[in-house]
Motif scaffolding. Structure first.
Motif, mmCIF file in Angstrom:
data_model
loop_
_atom_site.group_PDB
_atom_site.id
_atom_site.type_symbol
_atom_site.label_atom_id
_atom_site.label_comp_id
_atom_site.label_asym_id
_atom_site.label_seq_id
_atom_site.Cartn_x
_atom_site.Cartn_y
_atom_site.Cartn_z
ATOM 1 N N VAL A 59 0.839 -1.200 0.000
ATOM 2 C CA VAL A 59 0.000 0.000 0.000
ATOM 3 C C VAL A 59 0.875 1.250 0.000
ATOM 4 N N LEU A 60 0.582 2.162 -0.919
ATOM 5 C CA LEU A 60 1.291 3.433 -0.961
ATOM 6 C C LEU A 60 0.847 4.311 0.204
ATOM 7 N N ILE A 61 1.815 4.844 0.933
ATOM 8 C CA ILE A 61 1.527 5.773 2.033
ATOM 9 C C ILE A 61 2.016 7.158 1.603
ATOM 10 N N ARG A 62 1.079 7.966 1.152
ATOM 11 C CA ARG A 62 1.408 9.329 0.675
ATOM 12 C C ARG A 62 0.151 10.180 0.857
ATOM 13 N N PRO A 63 0.185 11.155 1.753
ATOM 14 C CA PRO A 63 -1.038 11.859 2.121
ATOM 15 C C PRO A 63 -1.527 12.885 1.105
ATOM 16 N N ARG A 64 -0.651 13.237 0.168
ATOM 17 C CA ARG A 64 -1.006 14.270 -0.826
ATOM 18 C C ARG A 64 -0.028 14.188 -1.992
ATOM 19 N N SER A 65 -0.376 14.911 -3.064
ATOM 20 C CA SER A 65 0.558 15.036 -4.177
ATOM 21 C C SER A 65 1.601 16.104 -3.840
ATOM 22 N N GLY A 66 2.547 16.315 -4.751
ATOM 23 C CA GLY A 66 3.560 17.348 -4.525
ATOM 24 C C GLY A 66 4.853 16.771 -3.988
ATOM 25 N N ASN A 67 5.550 17.559 -3.201
ATOM 26 C CA ASN A 67 6.874 17.133 -2.730
ATOM 27 C C ASN A 67 6.763 16.127 -1.589
ATOM 28 N N TYR A 68 7.925 15.726 -1.080
ATOM 29 C CA TYR A 68 7.975 14.690 -0.045
ATOM 30 C C TYR A 68 8.483 15.246 1.281
ATOM 31 N N VAL A 69 8.325 16.547 1.450
ATOM 32 C CA VAL A 69 8.679 17.209 2.711
ATOM 33 C C VAL A 69 7.369 17.390 3.479
ATOM 34 N N TYR A 70 7.257 16.700 4.607
ATOM 35 C CA TYR A 70 5.967 16.626 5.283
ATOM 36 C C TYR A 70 5.955 17.388 6.609
ATOM 37 N N GLU A 79 1.421 7.920 9.650
ATOM 38 C CA GLU A 79 1.571 6.891 10.684
ATOM 39 C C GLU A 79 0.238 6.182 10.930
ATOM 40 N N ALA A 80 -0.843 6.960 11.012
ATOM 41 C CA ALA A 80 -2.175 6.372 11.210
ATOM 42 C C ALA A 80 -2.564 5.488 10.029
ATOM 43 N N ASP A 81 -2.220 5.930 8.809
ATOM 44 C CA ASP A 81 -2.520 5.144 7.607
ATOM 45 C C ASP A 81 -1.732 3.831 7.588
ATOM 46 N N ILE A 82 -0.519 3.867 8.102
ATOM 47 C CA ILE A 82 0.286 2.636 8.192
ATOM 48 C C ILE A 82 -0.371 1.647 9.152
ATOM 49 N N PHE A 83 -0.790 2.132 10.304
ATOM 50 C CA PHE A 83 -1.487 1.262 11.266
ATOM 51 C C PHE A 83 -2.736 0.647 10.631
ATOM 52 N N GLU A 84 -3.486 1.469 9.894
ATOM 53 C CA GLU A 84 -4.707 0.982 9.241
ATOM 54 C C GLU A 84 -4.381 -0.058 8.178
ATOM 55 N N GLY A 89 -4.701 -5.858 6.597
ATOM 56 C CA GLY A 89 -4.100 -7.024 5.974
ATOM 57 C C GLY A 89 -3.059 -6.779 4.910
ATOM 58 N N ALA A 90 -2.643 -5.534 4.732
ATOM 59 C CA ALA A 90 -1.595 -5.260 3.741
ATOM 60 C C ALA A 90 -0.299 -5.957 4.146
ATOM 61 N N ASP A 91 0.456 -6.421 3.149
ATOM 62 C CA ASP A 91 1.726 -7.101 3.420
ATOM 63 C C ASP A 91 2.895 -6.136 3.567
ATOM 64 N N GLY A 92 2.747 -4.941 2.994
ATOM 65 C CA GLY A 92 3.843 -3.989 3.061
ATOM 66 C C GLY A 92 3.376 -2.590 2.729
ATOM 67 N N ILE A 93 4.285 -1.639 2.894
ATOM 68 C CA ILE A 93 3.988 -0.240 2.589
ATOM 69 C C ILE A 93 5.128 0.355 1.771
ATOM 70 N N SER A 94 4.758 1.292 0.920
ATOM 71 C CA SER A 94 5.717 2.027 0.097
ATOM 72 C C SER A 94 5.627 3.493 0.496
ATOM 73 N N ALA A 115 6.426 2.176 12.791
ATOM 74 C CA ALA A 115 4.973 2.028 12.811
ATOM 75 C C ALA A 115 4.522 0.812 11.999
ATOM 76 N N ALA A 116 5.353 0.402 11.028
ATOM 77 C CA ALA A 116 4.976 -0.691 10.129
ATOM 78 C C ALA A 116 4.975 -2.045 10.819
ATOM 79 N N GLY A 117 5.658 -2.161 11.937
ATOM 80 C CA GLY A 117 5.575 -3.364 12.755
ATOM 81 C C GLY A 117 5.842 -4.667 12.042
ATOM 82 N N GLY A 118 6.896 -4.702 11.240
ATOM 83 C CA GLY A 118 7.266 -5.957 10.603
ATOM 84 C C GLY A 118 6.751 -6.149 9.187
ATOM 85 N N MET A 119 5.939 -5.222 8.668
ATOM 86 C CA MET A 119 5.512 -5.310 7.272
ATOM 87 C C MET A 119 6.708 -5.070 6.341
#
Length: 215
Positions: A59-70, A79-84, A89-94, A115-119
């Protein structure tokens, strides 16, 4: 055998993608802006279908378009999206986070990795915003932090992969088998095998990596 990771927007094409040979799915929304985090409902259904077919779901974890400075708030959202994603049941995050000078934001990356806890952990194309020296340091950090792979085009997405292949080969050489370099951007069902052979990689990524129109 070449592993084909299909980058899919929403659930719509997922069954067809797996039917036509996708070995792994990266799920996102809003591909027109480079992708953002998909909804909980989409993740849940995608995870169920993928697992029934023994295909890993990233699952892609990116809250918005644009740059990667958050901002701090955006980091909390990620972080909340990673927990969700993990709970659904997602196997991993990008994911990826950068400093204002386009270096890897190690503090944020470590927080999100924890936060990914082993994914499975994947560093996405934020990597392409860095210069080569920064990229080498990012590869070393990702190896030491337990990342599975780095998704990269080898340069700006506006540049064809034919023109970035030399740099992709440099990245593959520097990674030296310690971490997978996953090329993406402009790789299709028609050219995937040739590009993988040229780069010396065993997996490729793309939104057209399998032919959804085939019988």
């Amino acid at each position: 055998m070449l592993l084909k990771e299909a980058c899919l927007e929403n659930f719509t094409d997922l069954p067809q993608a797996i039917h036509h040979g996708a070995n792994r799915i990266e799920l996102c929304d809003n591909l027109a802006v480079g992708g953002t985090t998909p909804s909980k409902g989409v993740i849940a259904e995608a995870a169920k279908y993928c697992h029934e077919n023994k295909v890993p779901l990233i699952v892609l974890i990116r809250p918005r378009s644009g740059n990667y400075v958050y901002t701090d708030t955006e980091i909390k959202i990620m972080e909340a999206d990673i927990f969700e994603a993990q709970a659904l049941g997602a196997d991993g995050i990008s994911f990826g986070a950068l400093t204002p000078d386009n270096d890897l934001d190690l503090e944020v990356m470590e927080q999100l990795s924890a936060a990914a806890g082993g994914m499975q952990l994947v560093l996405h194309m934020a990597f392409d915003e860095m210069n080569f020296d920064q990229q080498k340091q990012a590869i070393d950090w990702a190896v030491n932090t337990g990342f599975e792979r780095i998704l990269t085009h080898g340069g700006p997405l506006s540049t064809s992969i034919d023109q970035t292949s030399a740099h992709l080969k440099e990245l593959v050489a520097y990674a030296a088998g310690r971490i997978s370099i996953l090329p993406g951007g402009g790789i299709t069902a028609a050219n995937a095998e040739a590009i993988a052979t040229d780069l010396g990689v065993s997996q490729v990524h793309g939104s057209k990596i399998v032919d959804l129109t085939a019988e």
